[in-house]
Structure formats: C-alpha cells, structure tokens
Design a protein around this motif. Structure first.
Motif, PDB file in Angstrom:
ATOM      1  N   HIS A   1       0.830  -1.215   0.000  1.00 27.12           N
ATOM      2  CA  HIS A   1       0.000   0.000   0.000  1.00 27.12           C
ATOM      3  C   HIS A   1       0.861   1.262   0.000  1.00 27.12           C
ATOM      4  O   HIS A   1       0.578   2.218  -0.733  1.00 27.12           O
ATOM      5  N   ARG A   2       1.927   1.254   0.794  1.00 28.76           N
ATOM      6  CA  ARG A   2       2.820   2.419   0.797  1.00 28.76           C
ATOM      7  C   ARG A   2       3.504   2.568  -0.554  1.00 28.76           C
ATOM      8  O   ARG A   2       3.638   3.689  -1.070  1.00 28.76           O
TER       9      ARG A   2
ATOM     10  N   ALA B   1       2.300   1.651  -3.433  1.00 29.42           N
ATOM     11  CA  ALA B   1       1.286   2.174  -4.360  1.00 29.42           C
ATOM     12  C   ALA B   1       1.109   3.680  -4.178  1.00 29.42           C
ATOM     13  O   ALA B   1       1.027   4.428  -5.169  1.00 29.42           O
ATOM     14  N   LEU B   2       1.059   4.137  -2.941  1.00 30.99           N
ATOM     15  CA  LEU B   2       0.936   5.576  -2.680  1.00 30.99           C
ATOM     16  C   LEU B   2       2.126   6.337  -3.253  1.00 30.99           C
ATOM     17  O   LEU B   2       1.958   7.375  -3.905  1.00 30.99           O
TER      18      LEU B   2
ATOM     19  N   ALA C   1       1.994   6.499  -7.032  1.00 37.38           N
ATOM     20  CA  ALA C   1       0.995   7.477  -7.468  1.00 37.38           C
ATOM     21  C   ALA C   1       1.529   8.903  -7.328  1.00 37.38           C
ATOM     22  O   ALA C   1       1.400   9.720  -8.251  1.00 37.38           O
TER      23      ALA C   1
ATOM     24  N   LEU D   1      -5.837   9.982  -3.365  1.00 36.12           N
ATOM     25  CA  LEU D   1      -4.942   8.833  -3.220  1.00 36.12           C
ATOM     26  C   LEU D   1      -5.723   7.581  -2.827  1.00 36.12           C
ATOM     27  O   LEU D   1      -5.420   6.484  -3.297  1.00 36.12           O
TER      28      LEU D   1
ATOM     29  N   THR E   1      -5.641   4.208  -5.121  1.00 37.48           N
ATOM     30  CA  THR E   1      -5.016   2.990  -4.591  1.00 37.48           C
ATOM     31  C   THR E   1      -6.014   1.943  -4.118  1.00 37.48           C
ATOM     32  O   THR E   1      -5.629   0.804  -3.851  1.00 37.48           O
TER      33      THR E   1
ATOM     34  N   MET F   1      -7.543   2.164  -1.289  1.00 36.62           N
ATOM     35  CA  MET F   1      -7.467   2.190   0.170  1.00 36.62           C
ATOM     36  C   MET F   1      -8.560   3.103   0.712  1.00 36.62           C
ATOM     37  O   MET F   1      -9.144   3.894  -0.036  1.00 36.62           O
TER      38      MET F   1
ATOM     39  N   VAL G   1      -4.855   5.645   4.196  1.00 34.79           N
ATOM     40  CA  VAL G   1      -3.965   6.516   3.422  1.00 34.79           C
ATOM     41  C   VAL G   1      -3.305   7.528   4.352  1.00 34.79           C
ATOM     42  O   VAL G   1      -2.092   7.733   4.307  1.00 34.79           O
TER      43      VAL G   1
END
Length: 119
Positions: free
Chosen positions: A46-47, A49-50, A53, A65, A69, A71, A76
């Motif tokens: 997840h981090r 992906a952030l 982005a 965000l 993603t 999330m 986030v």
C-alpha cells in the motif's frame, strides 16, 4: 586487507582484494541502516502504491490517493504520516486541502524502476 576492521583482520581470507572491495561497497553501518529503512518503507504494497501514485501523478490529496489505490482515507492518512515522518513525502496546504508530494529524490529514483513497464 587494509579496509577490514581490526576485529576481523585475523580471519583467513580467500580473495583478500575482493574482501576489501566488499567492505568498501558496504560502507558505514549507518549508511546501510538508512537504506534498509528506506527499503522497508517501500516493501509494504500500500505504501509503495501511494509512492508510485505521488511520483507519477504529482501532488494528490488523501481522498484522491484513496481512490487511486483502493485504500480508505484513514489508511492513506496513516501511511502518509509514516512516510512524512521518514522525510519521503510532504504535505502542502491549499485552503482546506492538503496535497502530498514526494520529496526524496533517492526514493524517486528507486520508484522509476518500479513503475509499470520498467520490468
């Protein structure tokens, strides 16, 4: 074997010149720790992906965000808090909206290798 620390100098070596090259390549323990910490931040999907982005799309708000993603907003925000503390991202307030951006160029260089099509 001039680069080998004194506490390891008495060990038998096969290729002493390569040992010195390896010691030089590793560098100081603090430097290794810094990079290990940076990689640990990138190791969570997840981090990552952030960060991808933010790296590719530029400054984005938490809600944008979350949409990008998949999330939820609190997740986030929590991930961004960690990344902000690590000095990798920063938020810029624009009225009531905070847009986050990537601030660490070394992480950006790593992310260039993680983008779609970079395989």
């Amino acid at each position: 074997m001039h680069l080998v620390p004194a506490e390891r100098a008495d060990r038998r070596s096969i290729d002493g010149h390569r040992v010195c090259d390896a010691v030089a390549a590793i560098g100081e323990p603090g430097h290794v720790r810094t990079w290990a910490d940076r990689f640990s931040l990138l190791a969570e999907p997840h981090r990552l992906a952030l960060l991808l982005a933010l790296h590719r799309a530029g400054p984005l708000a938490v809600s944008d965000l979350a949409i990008a993603t998949g999330m939820n907003d609190p997740a986030v925000s929590q991930a961004l808090r960690l990344l902000r503390t690590a000095g990798i991202v920063a938020g810029e307030k624009d009225g009531r909206v905070v847009r986050y951006r990537l601030t660490d160029s070394r992480t950006g260089a790593l992310l260039d290798h993680c983008a779609p099509g970079a395989d």
